[in-house]
Design a protein around this motif. Sequence first.
Motif, PDB file in Angstrom:
ATOM      1  N   HIS A   3       0.838  -1.195   0.000  1.00 20.73           N
ATOM      2  CA  HIS A   3       0.000   0.000   0.000  1.00 20.73           C
ATOM      3  C   HIS A   3       0.876   1.249   0.000  1.00 20.73           C
ATOM      4  CE1 HIS A   3      -3.397   2.677   0.885  1.00 20.73           C
ATOM      5  NE2 HIS A   3      -2.606   3.260   1.776  1.00 20.73           N
ATOM      6  N   GLY A   4       1.957   1.250   0.775  1.00 24.04           N
ATOM      7  CA  GLY A   4       2.851   2.402   0.816  1.00 24.04           C
ATOM      8  C   GLY A   4       3.427   2.728  -0.536  1.00 24.04           C
ATOM      9  N   VAL A   5       3.812   1.702  -1.295  1.00 24.41           N
ATOM     10  CA  VAL A   5       4.328   1.911  -2.651  1.00 24.41           C
ATOM     11  C   VAL A   5       3.272   2.560  -3.537  1.00 24.41           C
ATOM     12  CG1 VAL A   5       5.042   0.706  -4.758  1.00 24.41           C
ATOM     13  CG2 VAL A   5       6.050   0.068  -2.566  1.00 24.41           C
ATOM     14  N   ALA A   6       2.082   1.956  -3.574  1.00 24.47           N
ATOM     15  CA  ALA A   6       1.030   2.454  -4.467  1.00 24.47           C
ATOM     16  C   ALA A   6       0.535   3.831  -4.043  1.00 24.47           C
ATOM     17  CB  ALA A   6      -0.131   1.458  -4.494  1.00 24.47           C
ATOM     18  N   PHE A   7       0.412   4.053  -2.742  1.00 28.59           N
ATOM     19  CA  PHE A   7      -0.052   5.355  -2.250  1.00 28.59           C
ATOM     20  C   PHE A   7       0.954   6.451  -2.601  1.00 28.59           C
ATOM     21  CE2 PHE A   7      -0.108   8.556   1.172  1.00 28.59           C
ATOM     22  CZ  PHE A   7      -1.418   9.017   1.049  1.00 28.59           C
ATOM     23  N   GLY A   8       2.230   6.213  -2.326  1.00 25.83           N
ATOM     24  CA  GLY A   8       3.238   7.209  -2.644  1.00 25.83           C
ATOM     25  C   GLY A   8       3.304   7.493  -4.130  1.00 25.83           C
ATOM     26  N   ASP A   9       3.158   6.442  -4.926  1.00 21.61           N
ATOM     27  CA  ASP A   9       3.179   6.578  -6.381  1.00 21.61           C
ATOM     28  C   ASP A   9       1.998   7.408  -6.870  1.00 21.61           C
ATOM     29  OD1 ASP A   9       3.773   6.169  -9.056  1.00 21.61           O
ATOM     30  OD2 ASP A   9       3.128   4.072  -9.084  1.00 21.61           O
ATOM     31  N   ALA A  10       0.790   7.034  -6.431  1.00 22.20           N
ATOM     32  CA  ALA A  10      -0.414   7.734  -6.878  1.00 22.20           C
ATOM     33  C   ALA A  10      -0.458   9.183  -6.383  1.00 22.20           C
ATOM     34  CB  ALA A  10      -1.655   6.989  -6.409  1.00 22.20           C
ATOM     35  N   MET A  11       0.078   9.433  -5.194  1.00 26.71           N
ATOM     36  CA  MET A  11       0.129  10.810  -4.688  1.00 26.71           C
ATOM     37  C   MET A  11       1.078  11.672  -5.511  1.00 26.71           C
ATOM     38  SD  MET A  11      -1.750  11.708  -1.991  1.00 26.71           S
ATOM     39  CE  MET A  11      -0.809  12.943  -1.110  1.00 26.71           C
ATOM     40  N   GLY A  12       2.221  11.090  -5.883  1.00 26.30           N
ATOM     41  CA  GLY A  12       3.230  11.874  -6.573  1.00 26.30           C
ATOM     42  C   GLY A  12       3.030  11.995  -8.064  1.00 26.30           C
ATOM     43  N   ALA A  13       2.304  11.048  -8.670  1.00 27.99           N
ATOM     44  CA  ALA A  13       2.185  11.008 -10.124  1.00 27.99           C
ATOM     45  C   ALA A  13       1.622  12.281 -10.757  1.00 27.99           C
ATOM     46  CB  ALA A  13       1.352   9.796 -10.533  1.00 27.99           C
ATOM     47  N   PRO A  14       0.580  12.910 -10.185  1.00 25.83           N
ATOM     48  CA  PRO A  14       0.017  14.090 -10.862  1.00 25.83           C
ATOM     49  C   PRO A  14       0.964  15.283 -10.943  1.00 25.83           C
ATOM     50  CG  PRO A  14      -1.535  13.189  -9.266  1.00 25.83           C
ATOM     51  CD  PRO A  14      -0.220  12.535  -9.007  1.00 25.83           C
ATOM     52  N   VAL A 298       3.408  12.991   1.829  1.00 24.15           N
ATOM     53  CA  VAL A 298       2.897  14.287   1.356  1.00 24.15           C
ATOM     54  C   VAL A 298       4.029  15.311   1.252  1.00 24.15           C
ATOM     55  CG1 VAL A 298       1.437  16.258   1.974  1.00 24.15           C
ATOM     56  CG2 VAL A 298       0.522  13.928   2.106  1.00 24.15           C
ATOM     57  N   ASP A 299       4.864  15.404   2.268  1.00 26.51           N
ATOM     58  CA  ASP A 299       5.988  16.337   2.207  1.00 26.51           C
ATOM     59  C   ASP A 299       6.916  15.975   1.053  1.00 26.51           C
ATOM     60  OD1 ASP A 299       4.991  17.608   4.434  1.00 26.51           O
ATOM     61  OD2 ASP A 299       6.496  16.817   5.826  1.00 26.51           O
ATOM     62  N   GLY A 300       7.161  14.692   0.866  1.00 25.80           N
ATOM     63  CA  GLY A 300       8.062  14.260  -0.192  1.00 25.80           C
ATOM     64  C   GLY A 300       7.553  14.598  -1.572  1.00 25.80           C
ATOM     65  N   ILE A 301       6.279  14.338  -1.835  1.00 22.55           N
ATOM     66  CA  ILE A 301       5.773  14.577  -3.195  1.00 22.55           C
ATOM     67  C   ILE A 301       5.583  16.075  -3.463  1.00 22.55           C
ATOM     68  CG2 ILE A 301       4.719  12.305  -3.252  1.00 22.55           C
ATOM     69  CD1 ILE A 301       2.352  15.154  -3.362  1.00 22.55           C
ATOM     70  N   ASN A 302       5.428  16.873  -2.434  1.00 20.03           N
ATOM     71  CA  ASN A 302       5.323  18.322  -2.632  1.00 20.03           C
ATOM     72  C   ASN A 302       6.688  18.991  -2.830  1.00 20.03           C
ATOM     73  OD1 ASN A 302       2.451  19.623  -2.347  1.00 20.03           O
ATOM     74  ND2 ASN A 302       2.489  17.884  -0.919  1.00 20.03           N
ATOM     75  N   SER A 303       7.771  18.209  -2.698  1.00 16.34           N
ATOM     76  CA  SER A 303       9.106  18.778  -2.912  1.00 16.34           C
ATOM     77  C   SER A 303       9.466  18.851  -4.383  1.00 16.34           C
ATOM     78  CB  SER A 303      10.151  17.953  -2.165  1.00 16.34           C
ATOM     79  OG  SER A 303      10.337  16.677  -2.754  1.00 16.34           O
ATOM     80  N   GLY A 304       8.648  18.266  -5.256  1.00 18.27           N
ATOM     81  CA  GLY A 304       8.868  18.387  -6.683  1.00 18.27           C
ATOM     82  C   GLY A 304       9.835  17.377  -7.254  1.00 18.27           C
ATOM     83  N   ARG A 305      10.065  17.515  -8.556  1.00 13.43           N
ATOM     84  CA  ARG A 305      10.983  16.663  -9.329  1.00 13.43           C
ATOM     85  C   ARG A 305      10.409  15.254  -9.492  1.00 13.43           C
ATOM     86  NH1 ARG A 305      16.821  18.556  -6.686  1.00 13.43           N
ATOM     87  NH2 ARG A 305      16.591  20.775  -7.127  1.00 13.43           N
ATOM     88  N   ASP A 306      11.150  14.228  -9.071  1.00  6.72           N
ATOM     89  CA  ASP A 306      10.701  12.847  -9.273  1.00  6.72           C
ATOM     90  C   ASP A 306       9.786  12.445  -8.120  1.00  6.72           C
ATOM     91  OD1 ASP A 306      10.386  10.324 -10.237  1.00  6.72           O
ATOM     92  OD2 ASP A 306      12.420   9.647  -9.797  1.00  6.72           O
ATOM     93  N   THR A 307       8.639  13.072  -8.082  1.00  8.91           N
ATOM     94  CA  THR A 307       7.760  13.013  -6.915  1.00  8.91           C
ATOM     95  C   THR A 307       7.228  11.621  -6.628  1.00  8.91           C
ATOM     96  OG1 THR A 307       5.998  13.731  -8.399  1.00  8.91           O
ATOM     97  CG2 THR A 307       7.049  15.421  -7.052  1.00  8.91           C
ATOM     98  N   ASP A 308       6.840  10.896  -7.695  1.00  8.94           N
ATOM     99  CA  ASP A 308       6.238   9.585  -7.439  1.00  8.94           C
ATOM    100  C   ASP A 308       7.236   8.612  -6.819  1.00  8.94           C
ATOM    101  OD1 ASP A 308       7.587   9.637  -9.892  1.00  8.94           O
ATOM    102  OD2 ASP A 308       6.317   8.102 -10.791  1.00  8.94           O
ATOM    103  N   SER A 309       8.490   8.656  -7.271  1.00 13.29           N
ATOM    104  CA  SER A 309       9.473   7.721  -6.722  1.00 13.29           C
ATOM    105  C   SER A 309       9.877   8.089  -5.294  1.00 13.29           C
ATOM    106  CB  SER A 309      10.707   7.652  -7.626  1.00 13.29           C
ATOM    107  OG  SER A 309      10.369   7.069  -8.878  1.00 13.29           O
ATOM    108  N   ILE A 310       9.931   9.372  -4.980  1.00  8.69           N
ATOM    109  CA  ILE A 310      10.169   9.776  -3.593  1.00  8.69           C
ATOM    110  C   ILE A 310       9.039   9.255  -2.707  1.00  8.69           C
ATOM    111  CG2 ILE A 310      10.362  11.732  -1.999  1.00  8.69           C
ATOM    112  CD1 ILE A 310      11.583  13.326  -4.349  1.00  8.69           C
TER     113      ILE A 310
END
Length: 385
Positions: A3-14, A298-310
Amino acid sequence: MVHGVAFGDAMGAPVEKLTAAEIRERYGRVTSLRTAWHRDGQDEDQRKGRVRGNGITTDDTAMTLSLMRIYGAERRHLDAWDMASGMVREIAWESRWVPELQRKAPLIERLFYPEKWIFQRLQLAGCDPRQGGVGNMVNCGATMYIAPVGAANACNPAAAYDEAINFASGHQQSYGLEAAGVLAAAVAQAFVPGTTLDEVVRTAHDVAHDGTRTAIAEIVAAAEELARKGADADEVTDEFHRVIAPFSPMGDDVVHGPDKAGAASAAYQPSRLLSIEELPLALGFCITARGDFRQAVVDGINSGRDTDSIGVMAGAILGAMHGSSVIDAEDAALIDSANRLNLAADAGHFTEAVLDILFEDTARAADIIAQRETLITKSERSAAE
């Protein structure tokens, strides 16, 4: 963990490939899976025929699930030959629903060039699997899907590192390969009952080598100071980007084009001084979030760049560490429906394979201990004689 993988991916993808400033300007702050892709409104050519947003995952999750299926089929530890057989089959010869393409297709139609390399190098070129990663563009591609290796070596970080390096050598090289080993070790440590985030981070640092180890050390030091000060998210991002800059060639412009054919592309060549930035940053955001699963992602994906992988890396580590408490039912349902998945079932099948592997490891370890005790007894008797 899954779930952590998919959640982080889906949060960062957009918001992938946007800078932190662009995310703030366009969204304010992304805090929900129900987020529109920043390319919505562009024509199909500009979007390369893809869709994202509102829970859709990317190749990070697809390749993680592929690796889980390989474990399910083999029910043993993996090596580079499994990259050449299992992963080639998964990405090139199996057709599954690809959410970003909104159709069934071989995953290779979606993959970025460094991941297409697996097929090109191991099947078309037919090289020794252990040399498959040689010559590839160094990036985070192997690290983004390697978390299942940590699960297959739960509570044994050193073994997780070794297996990840062995397996992913068929795909990546240099610091791109090193990061895969380190993330697998961190996930293995995260499964230790009662472990702490400090122990997970220390494990990641201690198994790492070269620029990866130095980058982790410097990001961790910065994160601990920022956490002590109570810095806000924007301050954390700015400081992390300043600290990681000497180790990462990425920068804010992560779009690959003809203008990057010279010196910029050379920056992704092997180096003992560099590090991918996603893994050290993910560890840093785990620290500044004080181990809180959702905040770190959330903090990681809002930092920009390769957001989904972070997001994937932070989500995998903290998902493994905290367990099912990180799963929000509404988020899980959206991820399943948006991607035509049943992640709970996928995780269940994978767990069955992992338990088979762990039981076999335990039995083998008991045999080794018994044999060594016999050897020691014989040695002591011989010495006495």
